[in-house]
Design an enzyme around this catalytic site. Structure first.
Site, mmCIF file in Angstrom:
data_model
loop_
_atom_site.group_PDB
_atom_site.id
_atom_site.type_symbol
_atom_site.label_atom_id
_atom_site.label_comp_id
_atom_site.label_asym_id
_atom_site.label_seq_id
_atom_site.Cartn_x
_atom_site.Cartn_y
_atom_site.Cartn_z
ATOM 1 N N ASP A 21 0.850 -1.194 0.000
ATOM 2 C CA ASP A 21 0.000 0.000 0.000
ATOM 3 C C ASP A 21 0.882 1.239 0.000
ATOM 4 O OD1 ASP A 21 -1.958 1.968 0.461
ATOM 5 O OD2 ASP A 21 -1.864 1.655 2.630
ATOM 6 N N ASN A 23 -0.550 4.595 -0.335
ATOM 7 C CA ASN A 23 -1.243 5.840 0.048
ATOM 8 C C ASN A 23 -1.823 5.815 1.456
ATOM 9 O OD1 ASN A 23 -3.434 4.166 -0.270
ATOM 10 N ND2 ASN A 23 -4.356 5.296 -1.973
ATOM 11 N N ASP A 25 -4.091 3.890 2.903
ATOM 12 C CA ASP A 25 -5.497 3.541 3.167
ATOM 13 C C ASP A 25 -5.657 2.099 3.628
ATOM 14 O OD1 ASP A 25 -5.060 2.129 0.833
ATOM 15 O OD2 ASP A 25 -6.713 3.030 -0.294
ATOM 16 N N ASP A 29 -2.057 -1.444 -3.670
ATOM 17 C CA ASP A 29 -2.429 -0.731 -4.891
ATOM 18 C C ASP A 29 -1.414 -0.980 -6.001
ATOM 19 O OD1 ASP A 29 -0.277 1.119 -4.163
ATOM 20 O OD2 ASP A 29 -1.717 2.034 -2.784
ATOM 21 N N ASP A 98 -5.585 -11.677 -14.347
ATOM 22 C CA ASP A 98 -6.552 -12.650 -13.830
ATOM 23 C C ASP A 98 -7.928 -12.209 -14.313
ATOM 24 O OD1 ASP A 98 -7.861 -14.598 -12.342
ATOM 25 O OD2 ASP A 98 -6.597 -14.281 -10.588
ATOM 26 N N ASP A 199 -10.227 -17.457 -14.539
ATOM 27 C CA ASP A 199 -10.849 -17.921 -13.307
ATOM 28 C C ASP A 199 -12.115 -18.729 -13.604
ATOM 29 O OD1 ASP A 199 -11.186 -17.478 -10.212
ATOM 30 O OD2 ASP A 199 -13.126 -16.939 -11.076
ATOM 31 N N GLU A 256 -8.334 -22.158 -14.548
ATOM 32 C CA GLU A 256 -8.675 -22.745 -13.253
ATOM 33 C C GLU A 256 -9.726 -23.819 -13.513
ATOM 34 O OE1 GLU A 256 -10.114 -21.339 -8.808
ATOM 35 O OE2 GLU A 256 -11.098 -20.490 -10.583
ATOM 36 N N ASP A 332 -6.244 -18.846 -2.761
ATOM 37 C CA ASP A 332 -7.387 -19.624 -2.271
ATOM 38 C C ASP A 332 -6.980 -20.773 -1.354
ATOM 39 O OD1 ASP A 332 -9.393 -18.179 -3.522
ATOM 40 O OD2 ASP A 332 -9.354 -19.397 -5.346
#
Length: 562
Positions: A21, A23, A25, A29, A98, A199, A256, A332
């Site tokens: 990250d 920024n 938050d 990103d 993806d 996916d 997948e 997953d």
């Protein structure tokens, strides 16, 4: 065997919300990914697979797409994406997106229109049916618990969702839908992306008529899964996608495709099939589950003989006919060192051993973020710590059934998808250097000991072991293209095999447990001059390679002349 760049590549998977990250938050990103490209280049990877970054309301961490051609605002902008892609290419690496083609978000404009009325032009973009007997159209069960059907009072019909109710399935019987998706895939390829991980691609076709699944206690049972997975028309649709779009680009594709074995996988990846380069198989992912699918929560100890059987079958059946995608972790699945290794006393040794395994099989190896530093399963103690929709649905469902919370949390701690989704541990500063804000999900409490900064400084770390494995794969073609042969098939602790390509041979010895078994090599290997390429232990003085005592989780790779 035809040589291709994607066969010789090593792929690094990024789960962007948890990677870096920039920024404050608390959410990873695109700029965070860009800021770490030099780290990935130094590791030696060739392809970066980024989980969905498209615009999304985020009910399933981006796998519910509301605009295929825009970026989720939490991740940044399309300008941030374009810069990331340029910087990836500038370093000689490639980007694999993806892409979810089975379903969209229920906030996608297509679905919002589809739900307006039965005669809306986009009604048939999705799968709508009348209920029966005051209930859903059939008895199929969602991957995320409950019925696959969600009732819409406005139009008095149900729509189908194999996953969350916020992820309605697209109707691949509609040619307009297919054209829309083809155009979107082409749009990304023109932007310069280098491939796709598709996916849930095995589910895009459902059984005609949507029949009920059989009673699960019937010996002639038909599971619902069989009615919406790997049906024959999937192949027709993928060949159509290839012939009209993918064929014109030198890209990498992986599907997948759970619920199939290697012979069935050849329908997707066979050299003459014109469909996909490789698929992710799940047989080894269910070795520690009482049953596939929702049964993943019911744990049983995995067995090395079963692992050998599964992996050997995939290695031998696909050789010279298709291509494997090799992995032990992803977004997953639980962390491999916690699942197949020892994340306590032998965390470093077992993480290196598992890495040796994946990187010396025939097929493209996949590294999941944090795997290269030996990140472990989450240390959560309360359901409040979890964020995964599948986990939360399972918790609520079992609590209503009366399962004791302590037992329930034990199951979740072992198998929740959030085990892989805790933030990347960059250094020993607050929140592991992932963010200056409050992370969207808790950082694993072991970040002060397990982090990138510490691993990079330690020449004997898991990270540097991965660098060496990747470098060896680029140096020795036998590691990429060599034929696999299982040795010691009935040994309960040692996984051993050879790889051979023309005059070059590779011998791989892996101790999967914390005992010290003796490895006695077969006669056809004895007496050969063996050159040690890599090991996670220093060789012992005076040892005999023909009758070698392996230390806990020891891994050795030798090169020899055939």
């Amino acid at each position: 065997m035809k040589e291709r760049w994607w066969k010789e590549s090593v792929v690094y998977q990024i789960y962007p919300v948890s990677f870096r990250d920039t920024n404050g938050d608390g959410i990873g990103d695109l700029r965070g990914i860009t800021s770490k490209l030099d780290y990935l280049k130094d590791l030696g990877v060739d392809v970066i697979w980024v989980c969905p970054i498209y615009k999304s309301p985020n009910h399933d961490n981006g796998y519910d797409i509301s605009d295929y051609c825009d970026i989720m605002k939490e991740f940044g902008t399309m300008e941030d994406f374009d810069r990331m892609l340029r910087e990836i290419h500038a370093r000689g690496m490639k980007l694999m997106m993806d892409l979810v083609l089975n379903h969209t978000s229920d906030e996608h404009p297509w679905f919002l229109e589809s739900a307006l009325s039965k005669d809306n032009p986009k009604r048939d973009y999705y799968i709508w049916r009348k209920g029966k007997n005051d209930g859903p159209p059939n008895n199929w069960e969602s991957y995320f618990s409950g019925s696959v059907w969600e009732y819409d009072a406005k139009t008095d019909e149900y729509y189908l969702h194999l996953y969350s109710k916020h992820q309605p399935d697209l109707n691949w019987e509609n040619e307009t839908v297919i054209d829309e998706l083809h155009n979107m895939v082409h749009w990304w390829l023109k932007k310069g992306v280098d491939g796709f991980r598709f996916d849930a691609i095995a589910h895009i076709v459902k059984a005609q008529g949507f029949p009920d699944a059989s009673n699960p206690y019937n010996t002639k049972t038909v599971r619902a899964y069989e009615l919406f997975s790997n049906l024959e028309k999937v192949h027709t649709l993928l060949q159509n996608l290839n012939d009209k779009v993918l064929y014109f680009y030198d890209i990498m594709t992986v599907g997948e495709t759970s619920g199939l074995g290697p012979e069935q996988a050849l329908d997707y990846v066979g050299d003459t099939r014109r469909e996909l380069n490789m698929v992710f198989q799940f047989e080894h992912m269910f070795l520690d589950a009482m049953s596939a699918g929702s049964g993943k929560w019911d744990y049983k100890p995995w067995n090395l003989l079963d692992l050998k059987k599964v992996m050997s079958l995939w290695q031998t059946v696909l050789h010279n006919r298709g291509w494997n995608a090799n992995y032990l972790n992803n977004h997953d699945q639980p962390r491999s060192v916690s699942r197949f290794g020892n994340d306590g006393k032998y965390r470093v040794e077992s993480a290196k051993m598992l890495a040796t395994f994946i990187h010396t099989l025939e097929g493209t190896p996949y590294i999941y973020q944090g795997e290269e530093i030996g990140m472990t399963n989450a240390d959560f103690t309360s359901i409040e710590d979890y964020r995964d929709v599948e986990t939360l649905n399972f918790y609520q469902e079992r609590m209503l059934e009366g399962m004791p919370e302590e037992e329930l949390l034990q199951k979740i701690k072992r198998k929740s998808r959030d085990n892989a989704r805790t933030p990347m541990q960059w250094d020993d500063s607050e929140h592991g250097g992932f963010t200056t804000g409050t992370p969207w999900i808790k950082v694993n409490g072991n970040y002060k000991d397990i982090n990138v900064a510490k691993a990079v400084k330690d020449p004997d770390s898991i990270y540097h072991y991965y660098r060496k494995l990747i470098a060896l794969r680029k140096e020795h073609k036998v590691i990429v293209y060599g034929e696999y042969k299982l040795l010691l098939p009935l040994h309960p602790e040692i996984y051993a095999y050879t790889r051979t390509l023309e005059e070059d041979g590779l011998l791989v010895l892996l101790n999967f447990f914390d005992e010290e078994p003796v490895c006695e090599l077969p006669d056809d290997i004895r007496g050969k001059e063996l050159e040690l390429l890599i090991s996670n232990y220093q060789p012992q003085p005076g040892e005999s390679i023909d009758k070698l005592k392996l230390r806990p989780y020891e891994a050795r790779v030798y090169k020899f002349k055939v």
